[in-house]
Design an enzyme around this catalytic site. Structure first.
Site, mmCIF file in Angstrom:
data_model
loop_
_atom_site.group_PDB
_atom_site.id
_atom_site.type_symbol
_atom_site.label_atom_id
_atom_site.label_comp_id
_atom_site.label_asym_id
_atom_site.label_seq_id
_atom_site.Cartn_x
_atom_site.Cartn_y
_atom_site.Cartn_z
ATOM 1 N N LYS A 1 0.658 -1.234 0.021
ATOM 2 C CA LYS A 1 -0.279 0.030 -0.002
ATOM 3 C C LYS A 1 0.876 1.276 0.069
ATOM 4 O O LYS A 1 1.737 1.367 0.811
ATOM 5 C CB LYS A 1 -0.953 -0.113 1.241
HETATM 6 C C1 R5P Z 1 -3.451 3.836 9.076
HETATM 7 O O1 R5P Z 1 -2.498 3.619 9.504
HETATM 8 C C2 R5P Z 1 -4.518 2.830 8.408
HETATM 9 O O2 R5P Z 1 -3.586 1.657 8.047
HETATM 10 C C3 R5P Z 1 -4.984 3.126 7.380
HETATM 11 O O3 R5P Z 1 -5.589 1.859 6.886
HETATM 12 C C4 R5P Z 1 -4.449 3.693 6.193
HETATM 13 O O4 R5P Z 1 -3.832 4.961 6.335
HETATM 14 C C5 R5P Z 1 -5.564 4.123 4.886
HETATM 15 O O5 R5P Z 1 -6.587 4.805 5.351
HETATM 16 P P1 R5P Z 1 -6.659 6.278 4.847
HETATM 17 O O6 R5P Z 1 -7.321 6.351 3.514
HETATM 18 O O7 R5P Z 1 -7.804 7.162 5.842
HETATM 19 O O8 R5P Z 1 -5.199 7.180 4.897
#
Ligand code: R5P
Length: 293
Positions: free
Chosen positions: A203
């Site tokens: 990611k």
């Molecule tokens: C944060 O540490 C989490 O792992 C979230 O899954 C990640 O940040 C993705 O969420 P967002 O789209 O809110 O950034």
């Protein structure tokens, strides 16, 4: 038991038709074992090759984040539109019904809070619990350049080793420290390190300049994290750019659940990811669905 006296000689051998040997649709995943592929095929839609992951794991270090105060009320109505839920075992066990058909990516690193150094994570969920809860992948935060960089990388490689034993993929989540530059050079470094060390997918945040070089140099699929809340139109444009520049989908949280209309927003994101809808048309869809509520 079948009656052996009536056993007939088989004739349907189709000797002129060679058995098909299909490749696996997902980037860099063809040499994986059947269970790994099957799980990845539950996260990524085999038709589009992409995924809409709904990330709701923020509470593991920051408590009841805006939009996630009541997951039963705020988030469960969005679930039918997601391919995958990314969450903690606490929320999975207490709120999410086991009859759910969406795949689960479980957050397995943790041990820190917003009150202290975030990169000081350990593995916080044993592999047995991931097996018990039938997850499709395990998510581990990796802090390249962070104070506990090495420890977080080793957390990830440990889960890759354990997951490989049982056919469960590992998602490496790149976490960027507040003071670090969020540019293509950083994300090429971070995503490539994760993939080289065995992550099955990674990611990454989207960046305006050179995101396509990040996806091109990472040998496994990249999913785009949403990041902090921005206007809906901009978030849809970002998701569109990311998939058009090689991302295999999104793992979005705040830009969906903090939207003025989360149910409309997730459907607009889905249209972009799976149907290559333009940001303009997806925004029209968002507004239409929002009005209908
Ligand atoms: C944060 O540490 C989490 O792992 C979230 O899954 C990640 O940040 C993705 O969420 P967002 O789209 O809110 O950034």
């Amino acid at each position: 038991m079948p009656d052996v006296d009536e056993l007939k000689e088989g004739k349907k051998y189709y000797t002129d038709t060679p058995q098909k040997t299909e490749g696996f649709f997902l980037k860099g995943s063809n040499s994986l074992d059947w269970g790994m592929k099957n799980r990845l095929g539950r996260i990524f839609n085999p038709k589009s090759g992409r995924t809409v992951m709904l990330a709701i794991d923020h509470g593991y270090f920051q408590g009841p984040t805006t939009g996630l105060e009541r997951i039963d009320l705020n988030i469960m109505p969005l679930v039918p539109y997601a391919d995958t839920l990314m969450l903690t075992r606490g929320i999975l066990r207490t709120i999410v019904p086991p009859s759910i058909s969406q795949s689960i990516v479980m957050r397995v690193s943790g041990g820190t809070s917003i009150l202290k150094e975030l990169s000081n994570e350990e593995i916080a969920v044993g592999i047995e619990d991931s097996i018990r809860m039938n997850v499709s992948a395990m998510a581990v935060q990796v802090f390249i350049g962070g104070e506990y960089e090495r420890q977080s990388i080793i957390n990830m490689t440990r889960m890759v080793d354990q997951g490989t034993r049982y056919g469960i993929p590992t998602l490496a989540v790149t976490a960027v420290g507040k003071d670090m530059a969020r540019d293509a050079r950083y994300f090429r470094l971070a995503t490539r390190i994760c993939a080289e060390l065995g992550a099955h997918y990674v990611k990454s945040y989207y960046i305006e300049e050179g995101f396509e070089t990040v996806t091109a140099s990472c040998p496994v699929p990249i999913v785009m994290a949403g990041g902090k809340k921005i206007p809906e139109k901009d978030a849809l444009k970002m998701a569109y750019n990311a998939v058009q520049q090689g991302a295999s989908g999104v793992d979005m949280g705040r830009n969906i659940f903090q939207s003025e209309s989360p149910v409309a927003m997730i459907q607009a994101v889905k249209a972009i990811v799976h149907e290559n809808e333009t940001p303009e048309k997806a925004f029209d869809l968002y507004n239409t669905l929002k009005r209908e509520q």
